[in-house]
Design a protein around this motif. Structure first.
Motif, PDB file in Angstrom:
ATOM      1  N   LEU A  81      -2.976   7.101   1.035  1.00  0.00           N
ATOM      2  CA  LEU A  81      -0.984   6.295   1.205  1.00  0.00           C
ATOM      3  C   LEU A  81      -0.315   7.342   0.786  1.00  0.00           C
ATOM      4  O   LEU A  81       0.923   7.807   0.991  1.00  0.00           O
ATOM      5  N   ASN A  82      -0.786   7.859  -0.397  1.00  0.00           N
ATOM      6  CA  ASN A  82      -0.144   8.081  -1.041  1.00  0.00           C
ATOM      7  C   ASN A  82      -0.112   9.855  -0.538  1.00  0.00           C
ATOM      8  O   ASN A  82       1.040  10.882  -0.815  1.00  0.00           O
ATOM      9  N   TYR A  83      -1.212  11.116  -0.119  1.00  0.00           N
ATOM     10  CA  TYR A  83      -1.403  11.489   0.294  1.00  0.00           C
ATOM     11  C   TYR A  83      -0.692  12.073   1.424  1.00  0.00           C
ATOM     12  O   TYR A  83       0.289  13.266   2.042  1.00  0.00           O
ATOM     13  N   TYR A  84      -0.784  11.128   2.291  1.00  0.00           N
ATOM     14  CA  TYR A  84      -0.174  10.913   4.353  1.00  0.00           C
ATOM     15  C   TYR A  84       1.035  10.051   3.410  1.00  0.00           C
ATOM     16  O   TYR A  84       1.902   9.863   5.087  1.00  0.00           O
ATOM     17  N   SER A  85       1.937   9.868   2.622  1.00  0.00           N
ATOM     18  CA  SER A  85       2.833   9.026   2.365  1.00  0.00           C
ATOM     19  C   SER A  85       4.101   9.584   3.170  1.00  0.00           C
ATOM     20  O   SER A  85       4.863   9.137   4.184  1.00  0.00           O
ATOM     21  N   GLU A  86       4.324  11.156   3.384  1.00  0.00           N
ATOM     22  CA  GLU A  86       5.249  11.465   4.774  1.00  0.00           C
ATOM     23  C   GLU A  86       4.776  10.624   5.626  1.00  0.00           C
ATOM     24  O   GLU A  86       6.044  10.195   6.803  1.00  0.00           O
ATOM     25  N   GLU A  87       3.712  11.494   6.743  1.00  0.00           N
ATOM     26  CA  GLU A  87       3.366  11.001   7.287  1.00  0.00           C
ATOM     27  C   GLU A  87       3.439   9.328   8.137  1.00  0.00           C
ATOM     28  O   GLU A  87       3.555   8.845   9.064  1.00  0.00           O
ATOM     29  N   LEU A  88       3.414   8.650   6.546  1.00  0.00           N
ATOM     30  CA  LEU A  88       3.019   7.502   7.324  1.00  0.00           C
ATOM     31  C   LEU A  88       4.077   6.732   7.336  1.00  0.00           C
ATOM     32  O   LEU A  88       4.644   5.678   8.055  1.00  0.00           O
ATOM     33  N   LEU A  89       5.769   7.646   6.740  1.00  0.00           N
ATOM     34  CA  LEU A  89       6.660   6.848   6.207  1.00  0.00           C
ATOM     35  C   LEU A  89       8.382   7.804   7.466  1.00  0.00           C
ATOM     36  O   LEU A  89       9.024   6.443   8.305  1.00  0.00           O
ATOM     37  N   ALA A  90       7.805   8.738   7.347  1.00  0.00           N
ATOM     38  CA  ALA A  90       9.122   9.271   7.532  1.00  0.00           C
ATOM     39  C   ALA A  90       9.641   9.423   9.405  1.00  0.00           C
ATOM     40  O   ALA A  90      10.734   9.564   9.655  1.00  0.00           O
ATOM     41  N   PRO A  91       8.683   8.637  10.143  1.00  0.00           N
ATOM     42  CA  PRO A  91       8.599   8.773  11.620  1.00  0.00           C
ATOM     43  C   PRO A  91       9.822   7.059  11.493  1.00  0.00           C
ATOM     44  O   PRO A  91       9.820   7.035  13.002  1.00  0.00           O
ATOM     45  N   TYR A  92       9.348   6.537  10.954  1.00  0.00           N
ATOM     46  CA  TYR A  92       9.883   5.520  11.103  1.00  0.00           C
ATOM     47  C   TYR A  92      11.190   4.684  10.306  1.00  0.00           C
ATOM     48  O   TYR A  92      11.627   5.727   9.527  1.00  0.00           O
ATOM     49  N   GLN A  93      12.163   3.270  10.886  1.00  0.00           N
ATOM     50  CA  GLN A  93      13.127   2.623  10.232  1.00  0.00           C
ATOM     51  C   GLN A  93      12.739   1.775  10.222  1.00  0.00           C
ATOM     52  O   GLN A  93      13.251   1.013  10.820  1.00  0.00           O
ATOM     53  N   PRO A  94      11.975   1.701   9.567  1.00  0.00           N
ATOM     54  CA  PRO A  94      11.664  -0.160   9.174  1.00  0.00           C
ATOM     55  C   PRO A  94      12.176  -1.062   8.562  1.00  0.00           C
ATOM     56  O   PRO A  94      13.178  -0.469   8.219  1.00  0.00           O
ATOM     57  N   LYS A  95      12.250  -2.201   8.722  1.00  0.00           N
ATOM     58  CA  LYS A  95      12.818  -3.157   7.919  1.00  0.00           C
ATOM     59  C   LYS A  95      12.620  -3.832   6.997  1.00  0.00           C
ATOM     60  O   LYS A  95      13.082  -4.813   5.904  1.00  0.00           O
ATOM     61  N   GLN A  96      11.037  -3.683   6.769  1.00  0.00           N
ATOM     62  CA  GLN A  96      10.309  -4.323   5.902  1.00  0.00           C
ATOM     63  C   GLN A  96       8.890  -3.760   6.442  1.00  0.00           C
ATOM     64  O   GLN A  96       8.087  -2.878   7.308  1.00  0.00           O
ATOM     65  N   ILE A  97       8.349  -3.483   4.906  1.00  0.00           N
ATOM     66  CA  ILE A  97       6.634  -2.837   5.430  1.00  0.00           C
ATOM     67  C   ILE A  97       5.832  -3.538   4.569  1.00  0.00           C
ATOM     68  O   ILE A  97       6.141  -4.172   3.143  1.00  0.00           O
ATOM     69  N   ILE A  98       5.139  -3.622   4.687  1.00  0.00           N
ATOM     70  CA  ILE A  98       3.517  -4.735   3.926  1.00  0.00           C
ATOM     71  C   ILE A  98       2.310  -3.732   4.765  1.00  0.00           C
ATOM     72  O   ILE A  98       1.601  -3.044   4.910  1.00  0.00           O
ATOM     73  N   ILE A  99       2.042  -3.698   2.635  1.00  0.00           N
ATOM     74  CA  ILE A  99       1.204  -3.039   2.101  1.00  0.00           C
ATOM     75  C   ILE A  99      -0.928  -4.194   2.558  1.00  0.00           C
ATOM     76  O   ILE A  99      -0.141  -4.716   1.732  1.00  0.00           O
ATOM     77  N   TYR A 100      -1.730  -3.159   2.886  1.00  0.00           N
ATOM     78  CA  TYR A 100      -2.673  -4.362   2.122  1.00  0.00           C
ATOM     79  C   TYR A 100      -3.197  -2.536   1.935  1.00  0.00           C
ATOM     80  O   TYR A 100      -4.395  -2.350   2.742  1.00  0.00           O
ATOM     81  N   CYS A 101      -3.931  -2.713   0.528  1.00  0.00           N
ATOM     82  CA  CYS A 101      -4.919  -1.784   0.667  1.00  0.00           C
ATOM     83  C   CYS A 101      -5.175  -1.787  -1.504  1.00  0.00           C
ATOM     84  O   CYS A 101      -4.227  -1.954  -1.961  1.00  0.00           O
ATOM     85  N   GLY A 102      -5.878  -1.205  -1.540  1.00  0.00           N
ATOM     86  CA  GLY A 102      -6.789  -1.094  -3.205  1.00  0.00           C
ATOM     87  C   GLY A 102      -8.978  -1.527  -2.971  1.00  0.00           C
ATOM     88  O   GLY A 102      -8.603  -1.005  -4.136  1.00  0.00           O
ATOM     89  N   GLU A 103      -8.794  -2.013  -2.122  1.00  0.00           N
ATOM     90  CA  GLU A 103      -9.821  -2.496  -2.186  1.00  0.00           C
ATOM     91  C   GLU A 103     -10.563  -1.071  -2.236  1.00  0.00           C
ATOM     92  O   GLU A 103     -12.007  -1.408  -2.659  1.00  0.00           O
ATOM     93  N   ASN A 104     -10.437  -0.353  -1.422  1.00  0.00           N
ATOM     94  CA  ASN A 104     -11.761   0.730  -0.624  1.00  0.00           C
ATOM     95  C   ASN A 104     -11.741   1.864  -2.213  1.00  0.00           C
ATOM     96  O   ASN A 104     -12.233   2.922  -2.323  1.00  0.00           O
TER      97      ASN A 104
END
Length: 217
Positions: A81-104
């Motif tokens: 998620l950190n490596y691709y943060s720009e691709e995961l965040l820049a295209p969007y204008q969300p009102k909320q972000i929900i994350i599920y990650c860390g297990e892997n």
């Protein structure tokens, strides 16, 4: 001879391309293609994370009154998620972000300390805040997958530390889905998991929904 040479060169090209292509590159390209085909809606709820989101293909059916963009990609870690943060965040204008990650992160490297996984989350959280200072950002607790029972102690420590971190942040919540996935005796309900004892059933997602709804904008 030319045919053999062509096959050999194709093999060499494929080999080096594979070596240079980072993990999950194709998943990110698929997201880009989706966004090109259909402009992502503004003020949506953006889901980012690993396969528990990827496999929730009908998530919009669970939240029919919400506009949801699902950007989960299977096997991903917080470091991805950190490596691709720009691709995961820049295209969007969300009102909320929900994350599920860390297990892997732990499954990939069981020797990781819980604090190292938490630090990875904090880095991603700060990347979000750089782009979206005021939106709601929520973290869903790591589920206790039966196939990864050896990692539960570290998972519990990660959940506790992230819960404490989110409690101190503005417009941030820790969403605990572990309790609702337990039976009356406090044991993890294995019937909520599919055969691999890692991913969850529709009933599992229904329980997640019951917990998540109060947090959804």
């Amino acid at each position: 001879m030319k045919k053999v040479l062509s096959v050999f060169l194709l093999f060499i090209f494929s080999f080096f391309f594979a070596q240079e292509t980072p993990m999950f590159w194709q998943d990110i390209q698929n997201f880009k293609k989706l966004d090109q085909e259909h402009a992502p809606p503004k003020d949506a709820i953006l889901l980012i994370g690993s396969s528990s989101f990827t496999k929730w293909t009908d998530v919009s059916d669970y939240f029919p009154d919400k506009t949801i963009i699902n950007r989960g990609f299977g096997g991903s870690r917080l470091m991805d998620l950190n490596y691709y943060s720009e691709e995961l965040l820049a295209p969007y204008q969300p009102k909320q972000i929900i994350i599920y990650c860390g297990e892997n992160d732990l499954a990939d490297n069981p020797n990781l300390k819980a604090s190292e996984v938490v630090d990875r989350f904090k880095i991603f959280y700060n990347k979000i805040r750089e782009k979206f200072p005021n939106i709601e950002v929520d973290y869903i607790s790591i589920k206790y997958s039966p196939s990864r029972e050896n990692l539960w102690p570290k998972m519990k420590e990660i959940n506790k530390k992230i819960a404490g971190f989110m409690k101190k942040e503005a417009n941030a919540e820790y969403i605990d889905i572990t309790t609702v996935m337990q039976d009356a005796n406090g044991k993890v309900r294995k019937d909520l998991f599919v055969e691999d004892m890692l991913h969850i059933t529709p009933e599992g997602y229904r329980l997640w929904t019951s917990v998540m709804k109060p947090y959804m904008k």
